[in-house]
Scaffold this motif. Structure first.
Motif, PDB file in Angstrom:
ATOM      1  N   LYS A  75       0.852  -1.186   0.000  1.00 40.88           N
ATOM      2  CA  LYS A  75       0.000   0.000   0.000  1.00 40.88           C
ATOM      3  C   LYS A  75       0.887   1.234   0.000  1.00 40.88           C
ATOM      4  N   LYS A 120       1.697   5.398   0.281  1.00 39.50           N
ATOM      5  CA  LYS A 120       1.277   6.459   1.189  1.00 39.50           C
ATOM      6  C   LYS A 120       0.220   7.343   0.524  1.00 39.50           C
ATOM      7  N   LYS A 173      -3.919   0.191  -2.648  1.00 42.13           N
ATOM      8  CA  LYS A 173      -3.397  -1.086  -2.178  1.00 42.13           C
ATOM      9  C   LYS A 173      -3.509  -2.127  -3.284  1.00 42.13           C
ATOM     10  N   LYS A 215      11.386   0.745  -0.219  1.00 41.59           N
ATOM     11  CA  LYS A 215      10.091   1.230   0.273  1.00 41.59           C
ATOM     12  C   LYS A 215      10.031   2.753   0.386  1.00 41.59           C
ATOM     13  N   GLU A 259       2.742   0.548   3.924  1.00 42.76           N
ATOM     14  CA  GLU A 259       2.754  -0.748   4.607  1.00 42.76           C
ATOM     15  C   GLU A 259       2.805  -1.861   3.578  1.00 42.76           C
ATOM     16  N   TYR A 260       3.314  -3.004   3.997  1.00 43.49           N
ATOM     17  CA  TYR A 260       3.372  -4.148   3.085  1.00 43.49           C
ATOM     18  C   TYR A 260       3.396  -5.444   3.892  1.00 43.49           C
ATOM     19  N   GLY A 261       3.099  -6.536   3.214  1.00 42.85           N
ATOM     20  CA  GLY A 261       3.134  -7.843   3.854  1.00 42.85           C
ATOM     21  C   GLY A 261       3.427  -8.918   2.835  1.00 42.85           C
TER      22      GLY A 261
END
Length: 331
Positions: A113, A115, A272, A295, A302-304
């Protein structure tokens, strides 16, 4: 008579329970028995079903077989060592949860996602000025990025003999609020028609990428297309906001495509996106390291990274079954 002792999940709509009963006598058939139960009751039923199958106080040959039908992949992983997924009236796969993930998951799930765009971000202001130049106007005045204005403010304070640095009189939050208010006064409103917006998009991106998004069918460009097609048009700062967001997303897409050749974007929701990255020759640590190194440049909020879930495997088979329905009486 041999008794099946393996808990089997048929995760399907409209499961033919009677057919299953013919395969396994002396078994327990449960059809969506957890539907509507609260979390506490659901856990109690799970424990009861698990005890029926794995009760060590009962001889293995006397234990109960359980055939469970459900749409919940959480229940499948919690209760069933063997899972069958049925779609379109046919069993598509059979095996343990890990086996199905390895076979059909095809790698890692990467969710990223970006900013949210602020009106004083460097790239936003650059795009706004490019749009203004294409329209032959200048509305942004002397607005500067946060980092530039911060340096200017610091310089002014250093030359002020009465300034208190690090003392109780310093109020950075109040200064920042005043700064934003002053810059906001410089930004005036201007509305663009659809044709003007298209020219502005070409000027901002330098190609046809953004223009190709603007139509009534693309979910990413539908809102700005609708606004620009109205009698009033679309406000120029909204165009700059759209440009900045979409170009950030494109940069993220390009990063994933260049870093992981065998990658596919599975879905996108606003800022996202979820990608499927092949695990062949790629370690999960390499995926994390690559994202960490980039990043800040990509403006990732955020990320995963995770393994493909059983829910995603189920949805994949369900989607394939729906495609086969098109043109039939069921479709």
């Amino acid at each position: 008579m041999h008794t099946f002792r393996t808990t089997l999940l048929c995760s399907i709509p409209y499961c033919n329970v009677l057919y299953c009963a013919a395969l396994c006598l002396y078994s327990c058939l449960l059809c969506r028995c957890f539907h509507g139960a609260d979390p506490v009751a659901r856990r109690e039923i799970w424990q009861m079903v698990s005890d029926m199958v794995n009760d060590r106080s009962v001889a293995p040959q006397d234990r109960t077989s359980v055939i469970l039908t459900t749409h919940s992949m959480e229940e499948a992983e919690a209760l069933c060592p063997r899972i069958a997924i049925m779609a379109g009236g046919k069993i598509r796969c059979l095996g343990s949860a890990q086996h199905l993930k390895d076979k059909f998951g095809q790698g890692y799930q990467v969710e990223m996602k970006i900013k949210s765009t602020e009106k004083y971000d460097t790239d936003y202001l650059a795009h706004l000025r490019a749009i203004e130049q294409s329209c032959g106007v200048q509305l942004s005045g002397d607005a500067k990025p946060h980092e530039d204005r911060g340096a200017e403010t610091t310089s002014d304070l250093s030359n002020d003999d009465d300034a208190v640095v690090g003392g109780t009189d310093a109020n950075p939050e109040a200064e920042a609020a005043e700064l934003v208010a002053d810059e906001g006064d410089a930004m005036q409103e201007m509305y663009l028609s659809l044709e003007q917006m298209q020219e502005a998009l070409r000027a901002a991106s330098g190609d046809e990428y953004l223009v190709s998004i603007i139509d009534g069918t693309n979910p990413n460009g539908y809102a700005v297309h609708k606004a620009a097609s109205s009698q009033i048009g679309i406000e120029i700062h909204e165009v700059a906001l759209f440009v900045t967001t979409e170009l950030r997303m494109r940069e993220m897409h390009d990063f994933i495509a260049s870093s992981f050749a065998a990658s596919v974007m599975r879905e996108r929701q606003d800022t996202k996106a979820r990608y499927e990255v092949s695990s062949e020759g790629v370690r999960i640590s390499n995926v994390f390291q690559s994202i960490e190194d980039n990043k800040d440049r990509l403006k990732v909020a955020e990320y995963g990274v995770s393994q493909t879930s059983l829910e995603q495997v189920f949805n994949m088979h369900a989607a394939e079954a729906e495609k086969l329905k098109h043109g039939t009486n069921d479709g």
